[in-house]
Design a protein around this motif. Sequence first.
Motif, PDB file in Angstrom:
ATOM      1  N   HIS A 195      -7.689   4.040  11.490  1.00  0.00           N
ATOM      2  CA  HIS A 195      -8.371   3.225  10.477  1.00  0.00           C
ATOM      3  C   HIS A 195      -7.388   2.419   9.613  1.00  0.00           C
ATOM      4  O   HIS A 195      -7.791   1.450   8.984  1.00  0.00           O
ATOM      5  N   GLN A 196      -6.147   2.883   9.523  1.00  0.00           N
ATOM      6  CA  GLN A 196      -5.108   2.177   8.753  1.00  0.00           C
ATOM      7  C   GLN A 196      -5.576   1.877   7.326  1.00  0.00           C
ATOM      8  O   GLN A 196      -5.404   0.766   6.812  1.00  0.00           O
ATOM      9  N   LEU A 197      -6.151   2.880   6.675  1.00  0.00           N
ATOM     10  CA  LEU A 197      -6.594   2.710   5.281  1.00  0.00           C
ATOM     11  C   LEU A 197      -5.394   2.383   4.392  1.00  0.00           C
ATOM     12  O   LEU A 197      -4.310   2.960   4.566  1.00  0.00           O
ATOM     13  N   LYS A 198      -5.605   1.485   3.440  1.00  0.00           N
ATOM     14  CA  LYS A 198      -4.546   1.073   2.505  1.00  0.00           C
ATOM     15  C   LYS A 198      -4.989   1.378   1.078  1.00  0.00           C
ATOM     16  O   LYS A 198      -6.036   0.878   0.629  1.00  0.00           O
ATOM     17  N   SER A 199      -4.212   2.164   0.358  1.00  0.00           N
ATOM     18  CA  SER A 199      -4.537   2.546  -1.015  1.00  0.00           C
ATOM     19  C   SER A 199      -3.521   1.949  -1.977  1.00  0.00           C
ATOM     20  O   SER A 199      -2.326   1.844  -1.659  1.00  0.00           O
TER      21      SER A 199
ATOM     22  N   ALA B 162       0.830  -1.200   0.000  1.00  0.00           N
ATOM     23  CA  ALA B 162       0.000   0.000   0.000  1.00  0.00           C
ATOM     24  C   ALA B 162       0.866   1.253   0.000  1.00  0.00           C
ATOM     25  O   ALA B 162       1.969   1.255   0.553  1.00  0.00           O
ATOM     26  N   PHE B 163       0.358   2.314  -0.611  1.00  0.00           N
ATOM     27  CA  PHE B 163       1.095   3.584  -0.612  1.00  0.00           C
ATOM     28  C   PHE B 163       1.465   3.972   0.819  1.00  0.00           C
ATOM     29  O   PHE B 163       2.600   4.363   1.104  1.00  0.00           O
TER      30      PHE B 163
ATOM     31  N   ASP C 182     -10.567  11.453   2.508  1.00  0.00           N
ATOM     32  CA  ASP C 182      -9.426  12.332   2.787  1.00  0.00           C
ATOM     33  C   ASP C 182      -8.108  11.560   2.635  1.00  0.00           C
ATOM     34  O   ASP C 182      -7.213  11.940   1.870  1.00  0.00           O
ATOM     35  N   CYS C 183      -8.015  10.443   3.329  1.00  0.00           N
ATOM     36  CA  CYS C 183      -6.738   9.707   3.321  1.00  0.00           C
ATOM     37  C   CYS C 183      -6.486   8.989   2.006  1.00  0.00           C
ATOM     38  O   CYS C 183      -5.334   8.848   1.591  1.00  0.00           O
ATOM     39  N   HIS C 184      -7.542   8.537   1.335  1.00  0.00           N
ATOM     40  CA  HIS C 184      -7.319   7.944   0.007  1.00  0.00           C
ATOM     41  C   HIS C 184      -6.837   9.037  -0.954  1.00  0.00           C
ATOM     42  O   HIS C 184      -5.998   8.779  -1.818  1.00  0.00           O
ATOM     43  N   GLY C 185      -7.330  10.244  -0.759  1.00  0.00           N
ATOM     44  CA  GLY C 185      -6.904  11.355  -1.618  1.00  0.00           C
ATOM     45  C   GLY C 185      -5.456  11.755  -1.402  1.00  0.00           C
ATOM     46  O   GLY C 185      -4.683  11.903  -2.365  1.00  0.00           O
ATOM     47  N   THR C 186      -5.048  11.907  -0.164  1.00  0.00           N
ATOM     48  CA  THR C 186      -3.665  12.332   0.084  1.00  0.00           C
ATOM     49  C   THR C 186      -2.676  11.223  -0.276  1.00  0.00           C
ATOM     50  O   THR C 186      -1.593  11.492  -0.807  1.00  0.00           O
ATOM     51  N   GLY C 187      -3.081   9.979  -0.035  1.00  0.00           N
ATOM     52  CA  GLY C 187      -2.212   8.861  -0.432  1.00  0.00           C
ATOM     53  C   GLY C 187      -2.074   8.776  -1.945  1.00  0.00           C
ATOM     54  O   GLY C 187      -0.984   8.566  -2.479  1.00  0.00           O
ATOM     55  N   SER C 188      -3.194   8.953  -2.638  1.00  0.00           N
ATOM     56  CA  SER C 188      -3.172   8.919  -4.106  1.00  0.00           C
ATOM     57  C   SER C 188      -2.330  10.060  -4.659  1.00  0.00           C
ATOM     58  O   SER C 188      -1.607   9.893  -5.658  1.00  0.00           O
TER      59      SER C 188
ATOM     60  N   THR D 128      -6.775   4.889  -8.528  1.00  0.00           N
ATOM     61  CA  THR D 128      -6.373   4.240  -7.278  1.00  0.00           C
ATOM     62  C   THR D 128      -7.585   3.601  -6.605  1.00  0.00           C
ATOM     63  O   THR D 128      -8.726   3.989  -6.874  1.00  0.00           O
ATOM     64  N   ILE D 129      -7.303   2.646  -5.731  1.00  0.00           N
ATOM     65  CA  ILE D 129      -8.400   1.921  -5.072  1.00  0.00           C
ATOM     66  C   ILE D 129      -8.045   1.634  -3.618  1.00  0.00           C
ATOM     67  O   ILE D 129      -6.865   1.465  -3.270  1.00  0.00           O
ATOM     68  N   ALA D 130      -9.080   1.603  -2.790  1.00  0.00           N
ATOM     69  CA  ALA D 130      -8.914   1.200  -1.389  1.00  0.00           C
ATOM     70  C   ALA D 130     -10.217   0.542  -0.938  1.00  0.00           C
ATOM     71  O   ALA D 130     -11.280   0.819  -1.501  1.00  0.00           O
ATOM     72  N   HIS D 131     -10.097  -0.309   0.048  1.00  0.00           N
ATOM     73  CA  HIS D 131     -11.287  -0.955   0.618  1.00  0.00           C
ATOM     74  C   HIS D 131     -11.281  -0.758   2.126  1.00  0.00           C
ATOM     75  O   HIS D 131     -10.210  -0.677   2.750  1.00  0.00           O
ATOM     76  N   PHE D 132     -12.475  -0.713   2.679  1.00  0.00           N
ATOM     77  CA  PHE D 132     -12.597  -0.570   4.129  1.00  0.00           C
ATOM     78  C   PHE D 132     -13.910  -1.194   4.556  1.00  0.00           C
ATOM     79  O   PHE D 132     -14.949  -0.978   3.932  1.00  0.00           O
ATOM     80  N   THR D 133     -13.856  -1.966   5.626  1.00  0.00           N
ATOM     81  CA  THR D 133     -15.077  -2.565   6.172  1.00  0.00           C
ATOM     82  C   THR D 133     -15.393  -1.890   7.502  1.00  0.00           C
ATOM     83  O   THR D 133     -14.609  -1.996   8.455  1.00  0.00           O
TER      84      THR D 133
END
Length: 158
Positions: free
Chosen positions: A28-32, A5-6, A70-76, A43-48
Motif C-alpha cells: 500500500h506504500q502508506l505515507k504518514s 514521509a516518515f 496499523d501502519c499509520h500507528g507504527t510510523g507515528s 499525524t496525518i496520512a491519506h489513502f485512496t
Amino acid sequence: MSKIAFQDCYIQSLSHCYGCGKNNPEGHQLKSYWLDNYEGSKTIAHFTPKPYHTAIPGFVYGGLLASLIDCHGTGSAAAVVHYKNNLTIGSDPTIRFVTAALNINYLAPTPIDKQLELVGEFSQVKDNKVIVDITLSTNNVICVKGEVVAVKMPATFK
Ligand SMILES: CCCCCCCCCCCC(=O)SCCNC(=O)CCNC(=O)[C@H](O)C(C)(C)COP(=O)(O)OP(=O)(O)OC[C@H]1O[C@@H](n2cnc3c(N)ncnc32)[C@H](O)[C@@H]1OP(=O)(O)O
C-alpha cells in the motif's frame, strides 16, 4: 505537511512492509506526516482505495482499513520518539516500532470512491512503547477508530 514521509526515512532493510514499505511495489506504500501546525503531537496520512479493495460493492474491506491504521500507528510512533529525543528518523542506530496490539472499531461503512484521511494522536509516549489513537474519515465523517500499541522493535527481529 512535512515533505518527506516518515516511512520514506526508514532504512532500506526495514522498508519492505506490505502496508507502508517504500521498497514493496505490491504494498500500500502508506505515507504518514506531521499534521500542519501539530509537529510532535498529531499525524496525518491519506489513502485512496482501489476498486478491488471491496467488501460489499461500494464499500472498503475492513482488513485494509485495519492495515492502514496499523501502519499509520507504527510510523507515528517512530516519528514521535525521534522527535521527543531530538533525533532524525533514519539516523543510526535505527529506532523502529512494531505492532503489539491493534484495536479497531468500525463506526460507519467506508465508501470506496473517496480519499481516506487518517489522523493520529498520542495517548502515551515512552521510549519503548507508544499508544496512538487514530481516526479514519471520509468527507469529515469518522468511519473507523483504532488504537495502536506500538512497541520498540527488539533486536531479535533483525
Ligand atoms: C516487521 C518489522 C518491521 C519493522 C519496521 C517497519 C514498520 C512497519 C510495521 C508495521 C506494523 C507491523 O505489521 S509489525 C509486525 C506485527 N507485529 C509483530 O509481529 C510483533 C510480534 N510481537 C513481538 O515481537 C513482541 O511481543 C513485542 C515486541 C510486541 C513485545 O515484546 P516484549 O518483549 O513483550 O516487550 P516488553 O519489552 O516486555 O514490553 C514493552 C512494553 O510493551 C508492552 N506490551 C508488550 N506487548 C504488548 C501487547 N501485546 N499489548 C499491549 N502492551 C504490550 C509491555 O507491557 C511493556 O509496557 P510498559 O511496561 O513498558 O508500559
